[in-house]
Design a protein around this motif. Structure first.
Motif, mmCIF file in Angstrom:
data_model
loop_
_atom_site.group_PDB
_atom_site.id
_atom_site.type_symbol
_atom_site.label_atom_id
_atom_site.label_comp_id
_atom_site.label_asym_id
_atom_site.label_seq_id
_atom_site.Cartn_x
_atom_site.Cartn_y
_atom_site.Cartn_z
ATOM 1 N N TRP A 90 0.831 -1.208 0.000
ATOM 2 C CA TRP A 90 0.000 0.000 0.000
ATOM 3 C C TRP A 90 0.869 1.262 0.000
ATOM 4 C CZ3 TRP A 90 -5.494 -0.400 0.376
ATOM 5 C CH2 TRP A 90 -6.163 0.821 0.389
ATOM 6 N N ILE A 91 1.841 1.308 0.900
ATOM 7 C CA ILE A 91 2.699 2.496 0.993
ATOM 8 C C ILE A 91 3.566 2.629 -0.253
ATOM 9 C CG2 ILE A 91 4.615 3.543 2.260
ATOM 10 C CD1 ILE A 91 3.426 2.260 4.816
ATOM 11 N N GLY A 92 4.109 1.503 -0.728
ATOM 12 C CA GLY A 92 4.965 1.553 -1.913
ATOM 13 C C GLY A 92 4.228 2.066 -3.137
ATOM 14 N N LEU A 93 3.037 1.576 -3.366
ATOM 15 C CA LEU A 93 2.263 2.014 -4.531
ATOM 16 C C LEU A 93 1.772 3.443 -4.347
ATOM 17 C CD1 LEU A 93 0.263 -1.233 -5.355
ATOM 18 C CD2 LEU A 93 2.176 -0.244 -6.620
ATOM 19 N N TRP A 94 1.462 3.826 -3.112
ATOM 20 C CA TRP A 94 1.058 5.212 -2.850
ATOM 21 C C TRP A 94 2.189 6.171 -3.194
ATOM 22 C CZ3 TRP A 94 3.011 8.493 1.158
ATOM 23 C CH2 TRP A 94 2.347 9.710 1.274
ATOM 24 N N LYS A 95 3.406 5.792 -2.857
ATOM 25 C CA LYS A 95 4.547 6.644 -3.182
ATOM 26 C C LYS A 95 4.747 6.780 -4.694
ATOM 27 C CE LYS A 95 7.477 6.214 0.916
ATOM 28 N NZ LYS A 95 7.804 7.651 1.013
ATOM 29 N N GLY A 117 -5.782 15.407 3.918
ATOM 30 C CA GLY A 117 -4.848 15.208 5.021
ATOM 31 C C GLY A 117 -5.239 16.030 6.238
ATOM 32 N N TYR A 118 -5.070 15.458 7.412
ATOM 33 C CA TYR A 118 -5.398 16.157 8.662
ATOM 34 C C TYR A 118 -4.247 15.962 9.633
ATOM 35 C CZ TYR A 118 -7.956 17.716 12.791
ATOM 36 O OH TYR A 118 -8.351 18.400 13.913
ATOM 37 N N ASP A 119 -3.531 17.054 9.876
ATOM 38 C CA ASP A 119 -2.407 17.037 10.804
ATOM 39 C C ASP A 119 -2.899 17.522 12.159
ATOM 40 O OD1 ASP A 119 -0.147 17.393 12.302
ATOM 41 O OD2 ASP A 119 0.923 18.610 10.828
ATOM 42 N N THR A 234 6.283 9.544 9.831
ATOM 43 C CA THR A 234 6.736 10.309 8.660
ATOM 44 C C THR A 234 5.940 11.577 8.405
ATOM 45 O OG1 THR A 234 5.277 9.085 7.151
ATOM 46 C CG2 THR A 234 7.495 8.172 7.550
ATOM 47 N N GLY A 235 4.832 11.754 9.130
ATOM 48 C CA GLY A 235 3.983 12.914 8.876
ATOM 49 C C GLY A 235 3.239 12.836 7.554
#
Length: 240
Positions: A90-95, A117-119, A234-235
């Motif tokens: 998931w993270i790899g493809l998102w990147k 996004g919500y920080d 990672t924020g």
């Protein structure tokens, strides 16, 4: 037959509620209440809106819990492994951001909007308040979402597409139609199209391999928990 198998067979009859209502309502509540965050007057109160949504959805899931397959440890190792592999994919493809190419060829009404996004560290003035919301958000991500979504996608829909009387369909029954339809619909419900398609296919495989919905819940929980840890480390708030 083991005791857990007997409990699983008896679980649906333990409640007089409608089987479709029991399996679908938590998911519908999650989707409807989730749409409320886009309503302008509620945007400043997002942490409270999200907290209320999670509480309502979890409450509805618990109310109907006796209709669902009873907890079982069968195949949980496969679930954990799939969850770890799933978050990496998931993270790899998102990147790689390959979704933008797929989205270009889809009708706009089919493509789920990108996540906002919500920080919490910038949106919430109190540090304690920010961490309190993060705790609630992680609870929703790693507990409520796996319970609610797996009951709907692989507890209900993947069996309903085999037979209207879905509770008579053994968990883990494979048909090409139900497999494909669930992957497509799950994918269209997420902005990360390619990642969602591959991840959903993998969790479907866990269901067929283990014949245990709780292995899928475990996989979903592991993926979401590790995703939450990655976001905090990672924020990468766009993944919330």
């Amino acid at each position: 037959m083991s005791t857990s198998d007997e409990n699983r067979d008896l679980a649906p009859s333990a409640s007089g509620s409608s089987p479709i209502l029991a399996y679908v309502l938590p998911f519908v509540l999650f989707m409807v209440l989730g749409a409320a965050k886009g309503w302008e007057p509620l945007k400043p109160y997002y942490p409270f809106v999200y907290t209320a949504k999670i509480a309502i959805v979890l409450g509805s899931w618990c109310y109907f819990r006796r209709r669902y397959p009873a907890p079982s440890t069968a195949g949980l190792g496969w679930g954990i492994l799939a969850g770890i592999v799933g978050v990496v994919v998931w993270i790899g493809l998102w990147k790689l951001n390959l979704e933008r190419h797929i989205a270009d060829i889809l009708p706009s009404w089919l493509y789920s909007a990108e996540r906002i996004g919500y920080d919490p560290f910038t949106a919430i003035t109190s540090t304690g308040g920010a961490w309190a919301f993060i705790a609630v958000r992680l609870c929703g991500l790693a507990l409520v979402v796996p319970l609610m979504e797996e009951v709907f996608w692989r507890g209900f829909l993947i069996r309903y597409l085999v037979k209207d009387d879905f509770e008579s369909v053994p968990v883990g029954t494979f048909t090409p139609w139900s497999f494909s339809a669930v992957v497509v619909l799950f994918t269209l419900a997420h902005p990360e199209l390619l990642a969602a398609a591959i991840w959903c296919a993998g969790i479907n495989w866990v269901l067929y391999r283990t014949k245990n919905l709780w292995a899928c819940i475990t996989a979903h929980a592991v993926t979401n928990l590790l995703l939450g840890v990655y976001i905090l480390a990672t924020g990468s708030w766009a993944l919330w």
